[in-house]
Design an enzyme around this catalytic site. Structure first.
Site, short mmCIF file in Angstrom:
data_model
loop_
_atom_site.label_atom_id
_atom_site.label_comp_id
_atom_site.label_asym_id
_atom_site.label_seq_id
_atom_site.Cartn_x
_atom_site.Cartn_y
_atom_site.Cartn_z
N ARG A 127 1.11 -0.90 0.43
CA ARG A 127 -0.01 -0.12 0.05
C ARG A 127 1.11 0.70 0.30
NH1 ARG A 127 -1.80 -3.30 4.16
NH2 ARG A 127 -4.91 -4.37 3.45
N LYS A 151 -2.65 -2.81 7.53
CA LYS A 151 -3.71 -2.12 8.40
C LYS A 151 -3.52 -3.42 9.86
CE LYS A 151 -8.44 -2.98 6.99
NZ LYS A 151 -10.12 -3.03 6.17
N HIS A 223 -3.25 3.70 -5.72
CA HIS A 223 -3.07 1.64 -5.32
C HIS A 223 -2.75 1.12 -6.58
CE1 HIS A 223 -3.01 1.58 -1.20
NE2 HIS A 223 -4.53 2.14 -1.57
N ARG A 226 -0.63 -1.57 -6.82
CA ARG A 226 -0.70 -2.24 -6.07
C ARG A 226 -1.67 -3.44 -6.62
NH1 ARG A 226 -1.59 -4.44 -0.64
NH2 ARG A 226 -3.73 -4.68 -0.02
N HIS A 249 -4.09 -9.15 2.69
CA HIS A 249 -5.84 -8.95 3.02
C HIS A 249 -6.08 -9.84 4.19
CE1 HIS A 249 -6.20 -7.93 -1.60
NE2 HIS A 249 -6.32 -6.51 -0.68
N TYR A 258 -9.25 -8.94 -7.39
CA TYR A 258 -8.82 -9.64 -9.39
C TYR A 258 -9.00 -11.33 -10.05
CZ TYR A 258 -6.58 -5.54 -6.03
OH TYR A 258 -6.04 -5.28 -5.47
#
Length: 277
Positions: A127, A151, A223, A226, A249, A258
Site C-alpha cells: 500500500r 492494516k 494504489h 498494487r 488481506h 482480482y
C-alpha cells in the site's frame, strides 16, 4: 431535509445495522460487511435511488477516513449499488507499467528516488501508506525482503525482486544521504527535500505526472501499482492464497476481486481467438 442531515441519518443506519455502539468501531469494517449491508438494503425493497444514496454516505465516510490517514484501505471503494455489486479496480497492462517505470530521470536524485519507489511498489504490492512509512530497519537487501507494517498493525514479509532491490540499494547509497537533514533525524526510507517523509498526496502527484508523460490515459490512483501487481501475479499463474498473503488481506474475498479481472481478460481473449466464440 438537507444533505448533511440525510448523510448523518444514512450513516447512522449503517452503524445500527452493524450493531456498533459507537462510530469508533467503523474503522474495523471490511468490504464483505459493506456488501452484506447493500444486500440487506435491497432485500428491504428500497428504491434504487435510495440505496445509492445510503451507499454514497458510507463511501463518502470511508473516503474521508482514508484520505485523513485513519485507515489504510477503503472497504467501500469497490462496492457499487448496481446489480453486479463490485466495481473492478483499475490496473495497468504490463506494457503500461514498463512505460510508467521508465519515466523518471534516474540521472537526477529525485528521479532515482521516484523510480525506486515505483519499482518497489510494483515489486511488492505494498500500500502507498506502507511505502511512505517504510523504515530502514524493515528493509533487508541481503535477503531481499521488506517487512510491511499494514492494516491493523499487522506485519508481513514481502520478497523483493532483484531489479527493485538494485534500485533500492543505489537509492540508499547515493541519494538518501543527500536528502537527510542535519536538524531532522529520520529513519524513513523515502524522503522529500528537507529530510521529511513524503505524503500520500505528494506521491499521488508524482505518479500522475509520470503517467501523463508515459501517455497513459487511464486514471492513475495511488494504489494502481498494487492492483496491477496482484492482477499480473494471477495472470501468470500465482495462486490466490499466496497473493492474499502478499497483499496482507485478512479476508480472501477482498483478493478475489482480482480474479474478476483475470477471468474477464480470458473471456476477451477467447472471444477474439476462438472461431466459434
Amino acid at each position: 431535509m438537507n444533505w448533511g442531515q440525510a448523510y448523518n441519518r444514512d450513516l447512522s443506519l449503517f452503524v445500527d445495522w452493524l450493531g456498533f455502539k459507537s462510530a469508533d468501531s467503523l474503522i474495523s469494517v471490511e468490504r464483505r460487511q459493506v456488501t452484506d449491508y447493500l444486500t440487506w438494503l435491497k432485500e428491504k425493497g428500497l428504491a434504487a435511488a435510495t440505496i445509492a444514496r445510503k451507499l454514497a454516505a458510507v463511501k463518502s465516510f470511508y473516503r474521508f477516513m482514508t484520505a485523513e490517514g485513519y485507515m489504510d484501505v477503503n472497504p467501500a471503494e469497490v462496492v457499487e449499488a448496481g446489480t453486479k455489486g463490485i466495481r473492478l479496480p483499475r490496473v495497468l497492462s504490463e506494457d503500461e507499467v514498463l512505460r510508467l517505470l521508465n519515466q523518471p530521470d534516474i540521472t537526477t536524485a529525485e528521479g532515482l528516488r521516484d523510480r525506486t519507489m515505483l519499482e518497489v511498489l510494483y515489486a511488492t504490492g505494498m500500500r502507498v501508506s506502507e511505502l511512505i512509512n517504510l523504515t530502514l530497519d524493515r528493509v533487508n537487501l541481503n535477503m531481499k525482503y521488506i517487512i510491511a507494517f499494514g492494516k491493523g498493525s499487522k506485519e508481513r514479509i514481502i520478497p523483493l525482486g532483484s531489479v527493485a532491490a538494485g534500485f533500492l540499494q543505489k537509492y540508499l547509497d547515493e541519494v538518501r544521504p543527500k536528502l537527510v537533514h542535519e536538524d531532522r533525524a529520520s529513519d524513513i526510507v523515502f524522503l522529500a527535500q528537507g529530510g521529511h517523509a513524503l505524503t500520500r498526496q505528494r506521491f499521488w502527484q508524482i505518479i500522475r505526472a509520470y503517467g501523463k508523460e508515459a501517455r497513459i490515459t487511464k486514471t492513475l490512483t495511488p494504489h494502481i501499482l498494487r492492483h496491477s501487481f496482484a492482477t499480473h501475479l494471477l495472470d501468470n499463474g500465482a495462486d490466490l492464497r499466496s497473493v492474499q498473503e502478499l497483499l496482507g488481506h485478512s479476508d480472501i474475498s477482498t483478493t478475489q476481486i482480482y480474479t474478476h479481472l483475470t477471468n474477464k481478460r480470458l473471456r476477451d481473449i477467447y472471444a477474439k481467438a476462438h472461431p466459434r466464440a
